[in-house]
Design a protein around this motif. Structure first.
Motif, short mmCIF file in Angstrom:
data_model
loop_
_atom_site.label_atom_id
_atom_site.label_comp_id
_atom_site.label_asym_id
_atom_site.label_seq_id
_atom_site.Cartn_x
_atom_site.Cartn_y
_atom_site.Cartn_z
N ALA A 103 2.01 15.82 -2.92
CA ALA A 103 0.51 15.72 -3.49
C ALA A 103 0.43 14.14 -4.35
O ALA A 103 1.52 14.06 -5.28
CB ALA A 103 0.35 16.67 -4.51
N GLU A 104 -0.27 13.48 -3.96
CA GLU A 104 -0.63 12.01 -4.70
C GLU A 104 0.68 11.37 -5.02
O GLU A 104 0.87 10.59 -5.91
CB GLU A 104 -0.92 12.35 -6.28
N ALA A 105 1.42 11.30 -3.88
CA ALA A 105 2.41 10.22 -3.68
C ALA A 105 2.60 9.82 -2.33
O ALA A 105 2.70 10.56 -1.31
CB ALA A 105 3.80 10.97 -4.36
N MET A 106 3.12 8.70 -2.12
CA MET A 106 3.48 8.09 -0.60
C MET A 106 4.37 6.70 -0.77
O MET A 106 4.32 5.93 -1.87
CB MET A 106 2.17 7.81 0.15
N ILE A 107 5.41 6.68 0.05
CA ILE A 107 6.19 5.50 -0.06
C ILE A 107 5.16 4.10 0.39
O ILE A 107 4.42 4.40 1.20
CB ILE A 107 7.31 5.51 1.10
N THR A 108 5.37 3.06 -0.33
CA THR A 108 4.96 1.90 -0.03
C THR A 108 5.80 0.57 -0.22
O THR A 108 7.22 0.98 -0.29
CB THR A 108 3.71 1.72 -1.27
N LEU A 113 7.25 -0.79 4.97
CA LEU A 113 7.18 -1.49 5.79
C LEU A 113 8.24 -1.50 6.91
O LEU A 113 8.32 -1.39 8.35
CB LEU A 113 7.24 -3.04 5.56
N THR A 114 9.54 -1.09 6.50
CA THR A 114 10.66 -0.82 7.42
C THR A 114 10.31 0.45 8.17
O THR A 114 10.77 0.52 9.32
CB THR A 114 12.03 -0.47 6.44
N LEU A 115 9.42 1.24 7.53
CA LEU A 115 9.57 2.58 8.25
C LEU A 115 8.30 2.37 9.20
O LEU A 115 8.34 2.90 10.43
CB LEU A 115 8.98 3.62 7.31
N HIS A 116 7.38 1.62 8.95
CA HIS A 116 6.49 1.22 10.05
C HIS A 116 6.94 0.08 11.10
O HIS A 116 6.44 -0.16 12.00
CB HIS A 116 5.30 0.27 9.25
N GLY A 117 8.26 -0.21 11.18
CA GLY A 117 8.95 -1.02 12.16
C GLY A 117 9.22 -2.46 11.92
O GLY A 117 9.47 -3.20 13.04
N PHE A 118 8.80 -2.74 10.64
CA PHE A 118 9.03 -4.32 10.44
C PHE A 118 10.53 -4.76 10.50
O PHE A 118 11.36 -3.95 10.19
CB PHE A 118 8.46 -4.47 9.06
N SER A 119 10.63 -5.76 11.09
CA SER A 119 12.17 -6.23 11.16
C SER A 119 12.33 -7.28 10.12
O SER A 119 13.61 -7.77 9.65
CB SER A 119 12.32 -7.35 12.40
N ALA A 120 11.39 -7.83 9.32
CA ALA A 120 11.66 -8.78 8.23
C ALA A 120 11.87 -8.04 6.87
O ALA A 120 12.26 -8.73 5.81
CB ALA A 120 10.14 -9.64 8.10
N THR A 121 11.89 -6.76 7.04
CA THR A 121 12.23 -6.13 5.80
C THR A 121 13.68 -5.50 5.87
O THR A 121 14.05 -5.21 6.93
CB THR A 121 11.20 -4.75 5.35
N PRO A 122 14.51 -5.33 4.68
CA PRO A 122 15.70 -4.83 4.86
C PRO A 122 15.81 -3.36 5.40
O PRO A 122 14.85 -2.53 5.18
CB PRO A 122 16.24 -4.88 3.47
N PRO A 123 16.95 -2.98 6.02
CA PRO A 123 17.27 -1.53 6.49
C PRO A 123 17.13 -0.77 5.06
O PRO A 123 17.49 -1.23 3.94
CB PRO A 123 18.30 -1.36 7.16
N LEU A 124 16.80 0.67 5.32
CA LEU A 124 16.53 1.52 4.13
C LEU A 124 17.76 1.56 3.23
O LEU A 124 17.61 1.37 2.02
CB LEU A 124 16.20 2.93 4.57
N PRO A 167 -0.63 2.55 4.30
CA PRO A 167 -0.72 2.00 5.44
C PRO A 167 -0.30 0.51 5.34
O PRO A 167 -0.01 0.01 4.46
CB PRO A 167 -2.44 1.84 5.57
N VAL A 168 -0.26 -0.03 6.34
CA VAL A 168 0.47 -1.27 6.62
C VAL A 168 -0.03 -2.21 5.68
O VAL A 168 0.55 -2.98 4.78
CB VAL A 168 0.48 -1.91 8.03
N VAL A 185 7.24 -14.03 2.10
CA VAL A 185 5.60 -13.56 2.29
C VAL A 185 5.14 -14.12 3.57
O VAL A 185 4.65 -13.40 4.09
CB VAL A 185 5.12 -14.30 0.95
N ARG A 186 5.50 -15.28 3.63
CA ARG A 186 4.87 -15.76 5.32
C ARG A 186 5.44 -15.00 6.55
O ARG A 186 4.74 -14.54 7.26
CB ARG A 186 4.97 -17.27 5.40
N GLY A 187 6.77 -14.79 6.33
CA GLY A 187 7.48 -14.03 7.27
C GLY A 187 6.92 -12.63 7.52
O GLY A 187 6.72 -11.87 8.43
N LEU A 188 6.52 -11.87 6.39
CA LEU A 188 6.02 -10.58 6.44
C LEU A 188 4.67 -10.40 7.04
O LEU A 188 4.06 -9.80 7.83
CB LEU A 188 6.05 -10.03 4.85
N LEU A 189 3.63 -11.44 6.44
CA LEU A 189 2.34 -11.72 7.10
C LEU A 189 2.27 -11.92 8.48
O LEU A 189 1.38 -11.38 8.94
CB LEU A 189 1.40 -12.70 5.98
N THR A 190 3.29 -12.66 8.75
CA THR A 190 3.38 -13.09 10.23
C THR A 190 3.64 -11.97 11.24
O THR A 190 2.92 -11.84 11.95
CB THR A 190 4.17 -14.47 10.50
#
Length: 349
Positions: A103-108, A113-124, A167-168, A185-190
């Protein structure tokens, strides 16, 4: 009480059954485990450990990445009523109940982003802190591996591997808020755009809502993002015409009345059919309402002149290219049933 004193064997067996390893102090109390008994079990070298305030891990070893995620959510989530789920299955297997709603909580942020599959973010496992999004008025503080991020309007979470994730676009904004390196920042947005995770307009809206567009390194990255998004949308538009057998239009043109005013720029125009196509890639320095009003005025003006305007977004081109081709084809086929359009001058843009 000694180390060997039994602690309500039935409830503890129930809690540990089926790989259920995380509980809150309140959930323990509801199963007959007192605060003193919990403290005894969580002593250094004991069988349990307190990962975060009021969150207990029911084994002594290092927590897994999944356990850290669920611990942060348990810490931040509004407490469920008595009788609710008492523990979290870290990796639900076949036949197991799905992970409970928090209730009223989510990972952000970067963890999301790592959970969404981004490669530019560190592994968990490499993340020292995990950002968790909660309503602004919740009385929580950042502690341990949990960093509290507040919002006036909680978005709808997406379930990723049984974990509620922002959401992403929102996760990007929360990640960017913690970054000072322009390249990062540019790497994440790209990656967000090239990877098809979300459209530039959604990212820009979240960055603007988070008041991050006053930071020069963010503005520079957003300029690159908008250019990247438009280039990708144009490639999809060219592919739509080529792969779906549409007549070749003239690309990127301006229309004017003979000896009269400028009517506006278009991404594609079919002069023989008087059909125009416009991509909606709104700039981040303009308010959506104002820019939409400008689009609407141009469209109304062109249609009064007998020109049909097809309005598409990059997202529509990405998600339903065939449908967009059908819309354009229908407009082209209907040209013969309309009154002849006013004469306009077509100029390269």
């Amino acid at each position: 009480m000694t180390h060997n004193t039994p602690l309500s064997p039935r409830p503890l067996h129930h809690l540990a059954d089926g790989g259920r390893r995380l509980v809150t102090a309140a959930q323990l109390r509801r199963h007959g485990v007192s605060a003193a008994a919990t403290d005894e079990q969580c002593r250094p070298g004991g069988p349990w450990q307190q990962l975060l305030p009021n969150v207990v891990l029911l084994h002594p070893g290092p927590p897994t990445s999944e356990e850290r995620l669920h611990a942060v959510l348990l810490y931040a989530a509004r407490e469920r009523p008595a009788g609710g789920t008492v523990a979290v299955p870290v990796q639900p297997g076949p036949g197991e109940a799905p992970a409970p709603a928090y209730a009223e909580a989510m990972i952000t942020g970067r963890a999301a982003l790592t959970l969404h599959g981004f490669s530019a973010t560190p592994p968990l496992p490499s993340l020292d802190v995990i950002d968790v999004l909660v309503p602004r008025l919740r009385r929580l503080r950042s502690t341990g591996c949990a960093r509290i991020v507040r919002t006036t309007a909680l978005p709808t979470a997406e379930q990723v591997t049984g974990v509620p994730v922002a959401p992403v676009a929102r996760a990007l904004a929360d990640a960017v808020a913690e970054l000072t390196d322009a390249g990062a920042v540019r790497g994440l947005l790209t990656e967000a755009v090239r990877g098809g995770h979300c459209e530039p307009a959604a990212v820009v809206r979240e960055l603007n809502r988070a008041r991050l567009l006053s930071r020069p390194h963010v503005v520079d990255a957003v300029d690159s993002l908008v250019a990247e998004g438009r280039a990708l949308a144009e490639q999809r538009l060219y592919r739509m015409v080529r792969e779906h057998g549409l007549p070749e239009p003239v690309w990127n043109v301006d229309l004017r009345l003979p000896g009269g005013p400028h009517l506006g720029g278009l991404d594609a125009y079919w002069p023989e059919h008087a059909v125009a196509l416009e991509l909606d890639t709104r700039g981040h320095r303009q308010q959506d309402d104002a820019l939409w009003a400008e689009h609407a005025r141009k469209r109304e003006h062109l249609e009064r002149l007998g020109i049909t305007v097809v309005h598409v977004t990059p997202r529509k081109l990405r998600d339903c290219l065939e449908h967009q081709a059908a819309v354009v084809r229908t407009a082209l086929m209907a040209a013969g049933d309309r009154e002849p359009p006013a004469h306009v001058v077509v100029l390269p843009r």
